[in-house]
Enzyme design. Structure first.
Site, mmCIF file in Angstrom:
data_model
loop_
_atom_site.group_PDB
_atom_site.id
_atom_site.type_symbol
_atom_site.label_atom_id
_atom_site.label_comp_id
_atom_site.label_asym_id
_atom_site.label_seq_id
_atom_site.Cartn_x
_atom_site.Cartn_y
_atom_site.Cartn_z
ATOM 1 C CD GLU A 260 9.555 1.607 10.920
ATOM 2 O OE1 GLU A 260 9.415 2.602 10.190
ATOM 3 O OE2 GLU A 260 9.559 0.448 10.490
ATOM 4 C CG LEU B 111 8.059 2.423 5.296
ATOM 5 C CD1 LEU B 111 7.812 1.223 4.387
ATOM 6 C CD2 LEU B 111 6.752 3.151 5.543
ATOM 7 N NE ARG C 116 -5.693 -19.544 2.867
ATOM 8 C CZ ARG C 116 -4.872 -20.412 3.442
ATOM 9 N NH1 ARG C 116 -4.863 -21.678 3.054
ATOM 10 N NH2 ARG C 116 -4.046 -20.020 4.391
ATOM 11 C CG HIS D 200 0.610 -20.890 1.810
ATOM 12 N ND1 HIS D 200 -0.458 -21.733 1.994
ATOM 13 C CD2 HIS D 200 0.821 -20.292 2.995
ATOM 14 C CE1 HIS D 200 -0.886 -21.646 3.246
ATOM 15 N NE2 HIS D 200 -0.118 -20.774 3.880
ATOM 16 C CE LYS E 31 3.016 3.220 3.343
ATOM 17 N NZ LYS E 31 3.128 3.293 4.786
ATOM 18 C CE1 TYR F 139 0.992 -0.351 4.436
ATOM 19 C CE2 TYR F 139 -0.053 1.804 4.426
ATOM 20 C CZ TYR F 139 0.743 0.865 5.040
ATOM 21 O OH TYR F 139 1.289 1.140 6.272
HETATM 22 N N1 PDD Z 1 2.564 5.129 7.737
HETATM 23 N N2 PDD Z 1 7.111 3.717 9.478
HETATM 24 C C1 PDD Z 1 5.991 2.987 9.352
HETATM 25 C C2 PDD Z 1 5.933 1.623 9.953
HETATM 26 C C3 PDD Z 1 4.884 3.534 8.634
HETATM 27 O O1 PDD Z 1 3.763 2.807 8.489
HETATM 28 C C4 PDD Z 1 4.976 4.836 8.098
HETATM 29 C C5 PDD Z 1 3.850 5.442 7.312
HETATM 30 C C6 PDD Z 1 6.169 5.550 8.285
HETATM 31 C C7 PDD Z 1 6.366 6.928 7.711
HETATM 32 O O2 PDD Z 1 6.489 6.879 6.295
HETATM 33 P P1 PDD Z 1 6.033 8.102 5.380
HETATM 34 O O3 PDD Z 1 6.786 9.284 5.854
HETATM 35 O O4 PDD Z 1 6.421 7.695 4.005
HETATM 36 O O5 PDD Z 1 4.558 8.256 5.577
HETATM 37 C C8 PDD Z 1 7.223 4.952 8.956
HETATM 38 C C9 PDD Z 1 1.457 5.517 6.914
HETATM 39 C C10 PDD Z 1 1.187 6.970 6.940
HETATM 40 C C11 PDD Z 1 0.254 4.654 7.271
HETATM 41 O O6 PDD Z 1 0.472 3.474 7.511
HETATM 42 O O7 PDD Z 1 -0.863 5.155 7.284
#
Ligand code: PDD
Length: 282
Positions: free
Chosen positions: A182, A207, A100, A102, A149, A33
């Site tokens: 993070e 991320l 389904r 894997h 992501k 996403y």
């Molecule tokens: N989240 N770390 C994680 C685990 C995240 O899910 C996100 C972003 C960030 C920050 O990344 P960015 O600056 O590119 O938004 C760091 C988004 C906003 C969400 O999951 O809604």
């Protein structure tokens, strides 16, 4: 006013928009996403988010079903239909619908593309930033490829819920070596006693936040020194400032970590200046 979602080429009323029960995103979290913030009708850091979208898809070997221009058209149309000027765009792409099993489907499968928008009250977010927020720390229970992501967010969901139940805005996740990776949905930063900005290096453990990258550029232009390295909760608690970054929270000062005040317990001047600098250009 009907709110719309985009699903596989069609704009559908949000309330009725659906994907199939054998979608691999639903079955396996086999999906990625992306989230763009929208301010005054404009996408923020659009290019960075498109580049990360491409990379996430490549890492999972999902063929990108659209061009960037194609996504931009859909984003513009959805924002127009939903009359969103301030908010966010959410895009999810799964490997698609298949019986389904894997392993990847053997035949060609069309990736599922879902896009939604949400209005956000940037004024409320500004009030939150003006007051500063609290975070708690928790063990990082995620997989080893947090740089992709994916929608595989259960550890993040549980951590965020625990934070909210503790009266905190975010959970900082701590690796097996005792270092902060993070936040559950944000990147983590501190400002040392010498005024150096510290945020964890971008490898597979976090991320690669688009806001993080932009803030590094902004901070360097403003003359700050940046160190990309890990730090512990104890170092953060005794730092001059702490803050978090993400597309939806921009730069938000952190004033408490595990119930201990950071600095003088009020939003720091560096975080506040970086937030203003980030929000300036539009
Ligand atoms: N989240 N770390 C994680 C685990 C995240 O899910 C996100 C972003 C960030 C920050 O990344 P960015 O600056 O590119 O938004 C760091 C988004 C906003 C969400 O999951 O809604």
């Amino acid at each position: 006013m009907t709110r719309f979602a985009y699903v596989n080429g069609r704009y559908q009323p949000h309330a009725d928009a659906m994907i199939h029960i054998e979608d691999r995103g639903f079955q396996f979290a086999d999906a990625i996403y992306e989230v763009w913030s929208v301010r005054a009708g404009e996408l923020m850091d659009a290019d960075g988010h498109f580049a990360r979208l491409d990379r996430s898809l490549r890492e999972l070997r999902i063929t990108n079903p659209k061009t960037e221009a194609g996504y931009r058209l859909v984003i513009a149309e959805l924002l127009r239909r939903n009359r969103v000027r301030d908010g966010l765009v959410y895009l999810q792409i799964s490997r698609g619908r298949a019986r389904r099993d894997h392993a990847f489907p053997s035949g060609p499968v069309r990736p599922t593309v879902v896009m939604t928008t949400k209005r956000l009250d940037h004024a409320a977010a500004q009030r939150r930033a003006d007051a500063g927020v609290a975070v708690i720390s928790l063990p990082d229970q995620r997989w080893a490829r947090r740089d992709i992501k994916t929608v595989n967010l259960l550890p993040n969901v549980l951590a965020k819920q625990a934070a909210h139940e503790a009266g905190a805005a975010e959970a900082w996740l701590v690796d097996a070596g005792g270092q902060v990776t993070e936040g559950a949905s944000t990147n983590a930063w501190i400002v040392t006693a010498d005024g150096v900005l510290v945020t964890r290096q971008t490898d597979h453990d976090i991320l690669h936040g688009i806001t993080r990258a932009r803030i590094i550029q902004r901070a360097q232009a403003l003359g700050y020194t940046i160190e990309e390295r890990a730090f512990t909760v104890a170092e953060a608690q005794s730092a001059r400032e702490a803050f978090m970054t993400s597309a939806t929270s921009f730069v938000t000062p952190i004033i408490r970590i595990d119930n201990r005040p950071v600095g003088n317990g009020a939003p720091g001047s560096v975080a506040t200046a970086l937030r203003s600098a980030y929000l300036e250009p539009i």
